[in-house]
Scaffold this motif. Structure first.
Motif, PDB file in Angstrom:
ATOM      1  N   LYS A  58       0.830  -1.206   0.000  1.00  0.00           N
ATOM      2  CA  LYS A  58       0.000   0.000   0.000  1.00  0.00           C
ATOM      3  C   LYS A  58       0.862   1.252   0.000  1.00  0.00           C
ATOM      4  O   LYS A  58       0.564   2.218  -0.707  1.00  0.00           O
ATOM      5  N   PHE A  59       1.937   1.235   0.783  1.00  0.00           N
ATOM      6  CA  PHE A  59       2.825   2.398   0.801  1.00  0.00           C
ATOM      7  C   PHE A  59       3.553   2.566  -0.521  1.00  0.00           C
ATOM      8  O   PHE A  59       3.826   3.692  -0.947  1.00  0.00           O
ATOM      9  N   ILE A  61       2.293   1.776  -3.513  1.00  0.00           N
ATOM     10  CA  ILE A  61       1.312   2.383  -4.423  1.00  0.00           C
ATOM     11  C   ILE A  61       1.130   3.856  -4.104  1.00  0.00           C
ATOM     12  O   ILE A  61       1.091   4.714  -5.010  1.00  0.00           O
ATOM     13  N   ALA A  62       1.005   4.168  -2.806  1.00  0.00           N
ATOM     14  CA  ALA A  62       0.828   5.577  -2.412  1.00  0.00           C
ATOM     15  C   ALA A  62       2.051   6.408  -2.792  1.00  0.00           C
ATOM     16  O   ALA A  62       1.914   7.544  -3.259  1.00  0.00           O
ATOM     17  N   ILE A  65       2.166   7.044  -6.606  1.00  0.00           N
ATOM     18  CA  ILE A  65       1.210   8.055  -7.078  1.00  0.00           C
ATOM     19  C   ILE A  65       1.506   9.426  -6.471  1.00  0.00           C
ATOM     20  O   ILE A  65       1.629  10.422  -7.183  1.00  0.00           O
ATOM     21  N   CYS A  66       1.612   9.458  -5.128  1.00  0.00           N
ATOM     22  CA  CYS A  66       1.794  10.744  -4.435  1.00  0.00           C
ATOM     23  C   CYS A  66       3.215  11.267  -4.528  1.00  0.00           C
ATOM     24  O   CYS A  66       3.429  12.488  -4.455  1.00  0.00           O
ATOM     25  N   PHE A 132      -4.346  10.495   7.694  1.00  0.00           N
ATOM     26  CA  PHE A 132      -3.223   9.789   7.095  1.00  0.00           C
ATOM     27  C   PHE A 132      -1.928  10.069   7.847  1.00  0.00           C
ATOM     28  O   PHE A 132      -1.106   9.175   8.048  1.00  0.00           O
ATOM     29  N   PHE A 140      -2.557   2.404   8.253  1.00  0.00           N
ATOM     30  CA  PHE A 140      -2.614   3.156   7.001  1.00  0.00           C
ATOM     31  C   PHE A 140      -3.774   2.662   6.145  1.00  0.00           C
ATOM     32  O   PHE A 140      -3.903   1.470   5.897  1.00  0.00           O
ATOM     33  N   LEU A 142      -5.417   2.912   2.543  1.00  0.00           N
ATOM     34  CA  LEU A 142      -5.105   3.324   1.178  1.00  0.00           C
ATOM     35  C   LEU A 142      -6.342   3.773   0.413  1.00  0.00           C
ATOM     36  O   LEU A 142      -6.299   4.773  -0.313  1.00  0.00           O
ATOM     37  N   LEU A 145      -7.625   7.352   1.023  1.00  0.00           N
ATOM     38  CA  LEU A 145      -6.644   8.296   0.498  1.00  0.00           C
ATOM     39  C   LEU A 145      -6.723   8.384  -1.017  1.00  0.00           C
ATOM     40  O   LEU A 145      -6.653   9.475  -1.599  1.00  0.00           O
ATOM     41  N   LEU A 146      -6.898   7.239  -1.677  1.00  0.00           N
ATOM     42  CA  LEU A 146      -6.977   7.237  -3.140  1.00  0.00           C
ATOM     43  C   LEU A 146      -8.273   7.868  -3.635  1.00  0.00           C
ATOM     44  O   LEU A 146      -8.260   8.704  -4.540  1.00  0.00           O
ATOM     45  N   VAL A 150      -6.216  11.443  -3.700  1.00  0.00           N
ATOM     46  CA  VAL A 150      -5.298  11.236  -4.814  1.00  0.00           C
ATOM     47  C   VAL A 150      -6.015  11.297  -6.161  1.00  0.00           C
ATOM     48  O   VAL A 150      -5.597  12.024  -7.072  1.00  0.00           O
TER      49      VAL A 150
END
Length: 223
Positions: A58-59, A61-62, A65-66, A132, A140, A142, A145-146, A150
């Motif tokens: 998950k981190f 992917i985050a 993207i981020c 977050f 966390f 995801l 947040l997405l 995001v």
């Protein structure tokens, strides 16, 4: 034990068999308990390993993207909106460096997040960003947040990147000009700056209308 259970005289054979069965039962119970504890430990360790793998995924992917996609888009848009108009129209836009754009975008995103957390900017995404930053690694989340931060930001950035080109190309062909190639380069070169300028102008007009309406309502209430 054999004597008490059968009511007969002591017998070594019976005593040996009964004692052997008791010892065998005790050994079997100990082995089963040890196996159960061992399996539980392995299962618990496996579950912990899987949970940390999911957290790391998950981190990743985050971060992808981020930390990469959004900063690159922000940096390229900053380049097209503020820095590109300072150059001549004949300069090649393909010379934009993605690494410098990513660094610039990271700085801008970091500043924006701090302004949102400081409540200097009124943004509905503040609650998700605060959650977050407070949850840390283990809690966390995801998906929120997405879906709430995001994806909306990415869609707005992509729209801000594509729409000026979509508008500039037809305008460069529809509007007559003595030098079509130069006019086309100028339209494409200043497309993002002009588009953002129009958006800012519309926002100012909208805010002015709201301010005038509120002022009118205030004066009417006082009367």
């Amino acid at each position: 034990v054999s004597t008490q259970s059968t009511g007969s005289q002591p017998n070594d054979t019976d005593a040996f068999i009964v004692g052997f069965l008791i010892h065998l039962t005790i050994i079997k119970l100990v082995v089963n308990a040890r196996t159960t504890i061992h399996n539980y430990a392995i299962s618990s360790a496996f579950k912990i390993l899987i949970s940390w793998i999911l957290i790391a995924f998950k981190f990743f992917i985050a971060f992808l993207i981020c930390g990469v996609l959004i900063p690159i888009l922000v940096g390229i848009l900053f380049e097209l909106i503020f820095l590109s108009p300072l150059r001549s129209p004949s300069s090649d836009l393909s010379t934009i460096n993605p690494y410098s754009s990513c660094v610039t975008g990271l700085l801008i995103c970091r500043l924006w997040v701090q302004l949102v957390l400081w409540r200097a900017i009124d943004n509905p995404m503040r609650e998700i960003i605060e959650r977050f930053t407070q949850n840390g690694f283990t809690d966390f989340e995801l998906l929120p947040l997405l879906t709430q931060v995001v994806i909306p930001i990415t869609l707005k950035l992509i729209a801000l990147f594509i729409i000026p080109f979509v508008i500039a190309y037809p305008v460069s062909y529809i509007v007559p000009s003595s030098n079509e190639e130069l006019f086309k380069e100028i339209c494409i070169h200043y497309a993002h700056s002009m588009f953002v300028g129009v958006l800012i102008l519309l926002h100012i007009v909208k805010a002015s209308k709201m301010f005038i309406k509120q002022l009118h309502d205030t004066v009417r209430d006082h009367r």
